[in-house]
Design a protein around this motif. Structure first.
Motif, mmCIF file in Angstrom:
data_model
loop_
_atom_site.group_PDB
_atom_site.id
_atom_site.type_symbol
_atom_site.label_atom_id
_atom_site.label_comp_id
_atom_site.label_asym_id
_atom_site.label_seq_id
_atom_site.Cartn_x
_atom_site.Cartn_y
_atom_site.Cartn_z
ATOM 1 N N GLU B 759 -6.112 3.839 -2.260
ATOM 2 C CA GLU B 759 -5.672 3.679 -0.938
ATOM 3 C C GLU B 759 -5.791 2.641 -0.163
ATOM 4 O OE1 GLU B 759 -6.570 6.710 1.994
ATOM 5 O OE2 GLU B 759 -5.990 8.320 0.722
ATOM 6 N N ILE B 760 -4.640 2.310 0.594
ATOM 7 C CA ILE B 760 -4.655 1.074 1.615
ATOM 8 C C ILE B 760 -4.964 1.348 2.884
ATOM 9 C CG2 ILE B 760 -3.423 -0.870 2.644
ATOM 10 C CD1 ILE B 760 -1.811 -0.966 -0.165
ATOM 11 N N ARG B 761 -6.150 0.994 3.514
ATOM 12 C CA ARG B 761 -6.491 1.521 4.865
ATOM 13 C C ARG B 761 -6.497 0.449 5.908
ATOM 14 N NH1 ARG B 761 -11.228 5.532 2.403
ATOM 15 N NH2 ARG B 761 -9.682 6.939 1.010
ATOM 16 N N GLU B 762 -5.857 -0.660 5.694
ATOM 17 C CA GLU B 762 -5.897 -1.931 6.651
ATOM 18 C C GLU B 762 -4.640 -2.605 6.480
ATOM 19 O OE1 GLU B 762 -9.431 -3.551 4.590
ATOM 20 O OE2 GLU B 762 -8.184 -5.326 4.492
ATOM 21 N N ILE B 763 -4.423 -3.374 7.745
ATOM 22 C CA ILE B 763 -3.421 -4.395 7.628
ATOM 23 C C ILE B 763 -3.973 -5.632 8.658
ATOM 24 C CG2 ILE B 763 -1.197 -4.621 9.171
ATOM 25 C CD1 ILE B 763 -0.609 -3.173 6.149
ATOM 26 N N PRO B 764 -3.501 -6.669 8.443
ATOM 27 C CA PRO B 764 -2.616 -7.467 7.102
ATOM 28 C C PRO B 764 -3.072 -7.202 5.771
ATOM 29 C CG PRO B 764 -3.195 -8.738 9.065
ATOM 30 C CD PRO B 764 -4.098 -7.662 9.271
ATOM 31 N N LEU B 765 -2.267 -7.152 5.042
ATOM 32 C CA LEU B 765 -2.712 -7.424 3.400
ATOM 33 C C LEU B 765 -2.357 -8.873 3.150
ATOM 34 C CD1 LEU B 765 -1.205 -4.146 2.321
ATOM 35 C CD2 LEU B 765 -3.478 -4.735 2.462
ATOM 36 N N SER B 766 -2.812 -9.080 2.029
ATOM 37 C CA SER B 766 -2.110 -10.545 1.309
ATOM 38 C C SER B 766 -2.406 -10.215 -0.178
ATOM 39 C CB SER B 766 -3.099 -11.678 1.898
ATOM 40 O OG SER B 766 -4.243 -11.410 1.208
ATOM 41 N N PRO B 767 -1.950 -11.075 -1.040
ATOM 42 C CA PRO B 767 -2.063 -10.787 -2.487
ATOM 43 C C PRO B 767 -3.814 -11.017 -2.723
ATOM 44 C CG PRO B 767 -0.311 -12.612 -2.022
ATOM 45 C CD PRO B 767 -0.729 -12.111 -0.852
ATOM 46 N N LYS B 768 -4.372 -11.726 -1.989
ATOM 47 C CA LYS B 768 -5.951 -11.797 -2.160
ATOM 48 C C LYS B 768 -6.560 -10.607 -1.900
ATOM 49 C CE LYS B 768 -9.740 -14.493 -0.710
ATOM 50 N NZ LYS B 768 -10.195 -13.921 0.455
ATOM 51 N N ARG B 769 -6.225 -10.158 -0.764
ATOM 52 C CA ARG B 769 -6.942 -8.960 -0.245
ATOM 53 C C ARG B 769 -6.671 -7.790 -0.914
ATOM 54 N NH1 ARG B 769 -11.144 -7.353 1.428
ATOM 55 N NH2 ARG B 769 -11.223 -5.443 2.783
ATOM 56 N N LEU B 770 -5.214 -7.695 -1.272
ATOM 57 C CA LEU B 770 -5.010 -6.458 -2.337
ATOM 58 C C LEU B 770 -5.970 -6.556 -3.568
ATOM 59 C CD1 LEU B 770 -0.971 -5.962 -2.523
ATOM 60 C CD2 LEU B 770 -2.863 -4.465 -1.949
#
Ligand code: FES
Ligand code: FES
Lengths: 161, 779
Positions: B759-770
């Motif tokens: 699950e993704i529970r935050e924004i912003p994302l980035s390739p690195k963060r993903l």
């Protein structure tokens, strides 16, 4: 501070002389000394492309050049393209396709595209997007700029709409 | 000839000047004898100012004046509270507003401490380098949760903590909903800061004319009239001694309405003191520190549902980052609180937030203005619920949509305009259907995605919905006049920042008067032309100013008909306004050009009768009783590279309902631009502050704005459910594109990665963060 230098250049076909500090940016010279405020400044560090002008026909960022570097050379700004009454075909295409909103980025984008379309008169969408990738626009999402460019290219090739 | 201009792609009146570099922006104002200002700004996020040494700066040739807070004397006052807190029972709010120049203490990096006036900006900056400010650094307040710990450094010494506000709103019975629920979903969700990054930075030119006793201000503001009124009050001038001009503005998006930015207080004062024009233009680096920002929130949210996926209730507790001051009141967190409810029927809702002072730039609305946070929370909860209950994502949304007979729908909580949150009109299911159909949801899920997966490609789809409360009061006004040339002039108080007002407003007038859109000249943002109004915010230009212009145009139309009826000896009912003339219906020979009628209405001899007015002119106002609620669904197909975590958007669909459409070309442009900012917000842009409150990416080199290679082609579709709250039936659309993109990204990327437990529970994302999130989850 260093000694001011005399420079002379042609801007939009007009000869302009000035006595400038060597550190004066070309963008500031054009905007404030030559009174050509259509060249905009969005970042002053070479990223946004709003300040793009032609130097001897090539697109350059006037915020990354000094006025003294343009001495003896030929500069074209957006004011050199068309007038409100007689828009350049690319300008007309931007109007037709709603390729601008606030218009702050537009002059730089036009000046990026003019030499691009000379080199690449029949571009694909992908080529247009690459050509635009060094110009930031915060308003349009680029889509209409891309369409305007393709339409402008058709017009410049003499194809009827 | 048909004169209907509504709904047509009318090309913009403002374009020729913009395209040829002839349009006036603030930085283009050049006046005789103009001096230039540079500010010395704090390098610390939180520090006491011990002393300031200005000697060396004063000695630089070309320096005119060097000013600190002390030099401002009685003029030094904290700025006004722009928006007081809404009337919510038990609401706690501590107003602490920004100051013209910091005295004693600085509270964020970039806070202005000294203003230097010089003959050129270059010299002013030389001198700024020579100012020495002795600071005693204090601990920075960066993390939202740590800021409320008892041992946290306090930003405002006179407060007991960094708490800026505390608000609870409820409807229904959450506890009961929780007890009755088949499932309760609980998630912690984070939405971090970004910046509007309009291509034009801010700027102000102030010109005090000592002989005329008049101050003229060119300001990159979205609210020229309130600026005029405020500046006049601060300087002890009468309002008609101050003229504020907001000329062409290079993008606003919210932060260009602050009232008052410190520079807006200092520059006019300097001009009056020095008796000469003074100019300050923000540079890009200053823009990252001194222009307001948005978006830091942390939510702990719960949703109670029945077994078949009907929402019984939602509870949300969140922290909101105010930055160092809170002049904009609670607008942003209230928007988050209210917009969370979205398209859905939520019988019980309990929402509690704490706004927190942090040593970061001030938070004020930026396109979306807190709405995306609420949408992110709601849509993420629905996604989690869908998964847990085994219901399709689109289906769980459909089951919870407000039905068309639920309008007007009162949510029983208070909105940012202080009225109960009430949706005026809407019909949501067709929006969802059209979005699913356009993107080909069924086929994607049943065929395309499995086929791609079989090839080892990671494709995902997302579908999210949102509402946008738009067009709130108080009011706007306008004056419409037919000139003797036959051209029509329109003046209104709102400023324009690229929304095409000079065209859409012209269309509103053309519609009434039967003239060409190009014959209507619209002036916005000049207080000498029109001085009543509030400004461009909350997607209210088309709604509030548009309807004021409509009312004024109707007034002119009535005058035309009355006068022409006399001239033509016909009943007004038999007349029509066509092609710039008024005539007896179907009798072209009877036509009187409007310009000629205007001349007759302003006679050089004879009397204008009592109770009538000369000319074909009318002034009118419009104030909506409450905001109009637009709605939409966005859908997107992405491909994720499972090694680099780069996300490529393959399709992006926006189906939107903002009532009557004046100009679909302009509307689509607003949507495109909003989506582009939403994409930036979701995947490219993040303001990264370190633990000392230093912004680590304060340049366009490091803070990535999406380029032409990052923003896909956007497919739009519009449905029209007119608003009953205004005669034109319009709703605002300025923010729609940007609101749901974060939630959409999260859903589509999750779907592409294909592991239902990730699950993704935050924004912003980035390739690195993903990649990090994926790695953390794998462990
Ligand atoms: S101003 Fe030159 S690239 Fe941005
Ligand atoms: S049109 Fe506003 S930045 Fe491009």
């Amino acid at each position: 501070m260093t000694v001011p230098r005399e420079i002379e250049l042609r801007v939009n076909g007009r000869r302009i002389r000035g006595v400038v500090e060597p550190r004066l940016l070309l963008s500031d010279f054009l905007r404030h000394e030559a009174d050509l405020t259509g060249t905009h400044v969005g970042c002053e560090h070479g990223v946004c492309g709003a300040c793009t002008v032609l130097l001897d026909g090539e697109a350059v960022r006037s915020c990354l050049l000094l006025a003294v570097q343009a001495d003896g050379r030929e500069v074209t700004t957006v004011e050199g393209l068309g007038t409100p009454e007689a828009l350049h075909p690319l300008q007309q295409a931007f109007r037709d396709e709603h390729g601008l909103q606030c218009g702050f980025c537009t002059g730089g984008i036009l000046m990026t595209l003019v030499p691009f379309l000379e080199r690449c008169p029949d571009p694909t969408e992908d080529e247009v997007r690459h050509a635009l990738s060094g110009n930031l626009c915060r308003c349009t999402g680029y889509q209409n700029i891309v369409d305007a460019t393709l339409r402008g290219a058709r017009a410049l090739r003499g194809e009827e709409e | 000839m048909s004169t209907r201009t509504f709904g047509r792609r009318v090309p913009r009146n403002e374009d020729p000047r913009l395209l040829t570099g002839q349009a006036l922006f603030v930085d283009d104002v050049h006046l005789q004898g103009m001096a230039h200002v540079a500010f010395v700004r704090s390098p610390y996020a939180h520090a006491r100012i011990l002393s300031v040494d200005l000697e060396a700066a004063r000695e630089v040739p070309g320096v005119v004046s060097v000013v600190t807070a002390d030099d401002l004397g009685d003029y030094w006052q904290p700025g006004p509270l722009l928006v007081p807190p809404p009337p919510i029972a038990g609401c706690v709010f501590h107003p602490r507003t920004q100051v013209p120049l910091a005295r004693d203490k600085v509270r964020h990096v970039g806070e202005a401490v000294v203003a230097i006036v010089a003959e050129s900006r270059y010299v002013a900056e030389d001198a700024a380098e020579l100012v020495f400010v002795d600071y005693d650094p204090l601990p920075a307040v960066v993390d939202l949760e740590a800021a409320l710990e008892p041992d946290a450094a306090r930003l405002h010494d006179d407060l007991e903590s960094n708490l800026a506000a505390h608000v609870v709103q409820r409807k229904g019975d959450w506890e009961q909903a929780r007890t009755d629920a088949h499932a309760v979903i609980h998630r912690r969700l984070i939405y971090d800061r970004g910046t509007a990054a309009a291509m034009e930075n801010r700027g102000i030119v102030a010109h005090w004319d000592p002989r005329g006793q008049k101050l003229t201000l060119w300001d990159t503001t979205q609210a020229p009239i309130p600026i005029r009124n405020g500046v006049a009050a601060m300087l002890g001038l009468s309002e008609n001694q101050v003229r504020v001009i907001a000329p062409f503005i290079g993008g606003g998006f919210g932060p260009k309405i602050m009232m008052f930015y410190p520079e807006e207080m200092v520059i006019p004062w300097l001009s009056v003191q020095l008796g000469r024009p003074v100019k300050w233009i923000e540079d890009r680096q200053e823009n990252f520190y001194a222009t307001t920002q948005e978006r830091g929130q942390i939510h702990e949210a719960e949703m109670a549902l029945t077994e078949d996926g009907h929402i019984l209730g939602v509870r949300d507790v969140f922290l909101h980052d105010s930055g160092a001051y809170d002049p904009y009141g609670l607008t942003v967190p209230i928007n988050s609180q209210c917009t969370l409810l979205g398209l859905y029927d939520v019988p019980a809702y309990e929402s509690e937030f704490r706004a927190v002072f942090t040593s970061k730039p001030i938070v004020t609305p930026y396109r979306g203005a807190g709405r995306q946070h609420g949408v992110f929370v709601m849509e993420r909860l629905l996604d989690a619920a869908a998964r847990e209950l085994g219901i399709d994502r689109a289906e769980i949304r459909r089951r919870n949509l407000l039905s068309p007979d639920a309008f007007p729908h009162d949510h029983e909580i208070i909105y940012q305009d202080f009225t109960p949150l009430t949706y005026d009109s809407g019909n949501y299911e067709p929006i969802l259907d059209l979005a699913l159909e356009t993107i080909g949801y069924e086929r994607f899920v049943s065929e395309e995605q499995p086929a791609a997966r079989a090839e080892g490609r990671h494709l995902g789809i997302g579908v999210v919905g949102y509402v946008e409360g738009t067009g709130i009061g108080p009011y706007e006004g306008a004056r419409v006049q037919v000139e003797t040339s036959g051209r029509v002039s329109v003046v209104t108080g709102v400023g324009t920042q690229g929304q095409g007002h000079m065209t859409s407003f012209a269309q509103v007038v053309a519609e009434q008067l039967g003239v060409e859109v190009t014959d209507v000249a619209v002036v916005t943002g000049d207080t000498d032309q029109f001085h009543w109004g509030a400004g461009t915010f909350a997607s209210r230009g088309a709604v509030v100013a548009g309807n004021a212009i409509h009312a004024a145009a109707v007034g002119v139309r009535e005058k035309v008909l009355r006068l022409a009826a006399e001239e033509l000896e016909a009943s007004a009912d038999d007349l029509e306004l066509v092609a710039g003339t008024v005539r007896v219906r179907g009798v072209p020979d009877s036509a009187i050009p409007l310009g000629e009628l205007a001349a007759r209405a302003n006679p050089m001899r004879g009397a204008v009768e009592p109770g009538t007015e000369p000319g074909l002119e009318s002034t009118d106002y419009f104030g909506p009783e409450r905001g109009a609620t637009a709605a939409g669904v966005h859908a997107m197909v992405v491909e994720v590279d499972a090694e680099t975590f780069q996300v490529k958007i393959l399709r992006y669909v926006v189906i939107h309902d903002c009532g009557t459409v004046i100009n679909p070309m302009i509307l689509d442009g607003q949507i495109h631009g909003g989506v582009a900012q939403g994409i930036g917000n979701a995947f490219y842009e993040q303001l990264v502050f370190d633990e000392d409150g230093q912004l680590m990416n304060a340049s366009l080199m490091d803070y990535l704005l999406p380029t032409a290679l990052d923003v896909p082609r956007i497919e739009t579709g519009h449905l029209e459910t007119p608003s009953p709250l205004n005669p034109l039936g319009v709703k605002g659309a300025g923010e729609a594109g940007a609101i749901p993109t974060g939630a959409l990204f999260a859903q589509a990327v999750e779907d592409a990665l294909g592991d239902p437990a990730f699950e993704i529970r935050e924004i912003p994302l980035s390739p690195k963060r993903l990649w990090e999130l994926w790695g953390e989850w794998r462990e």
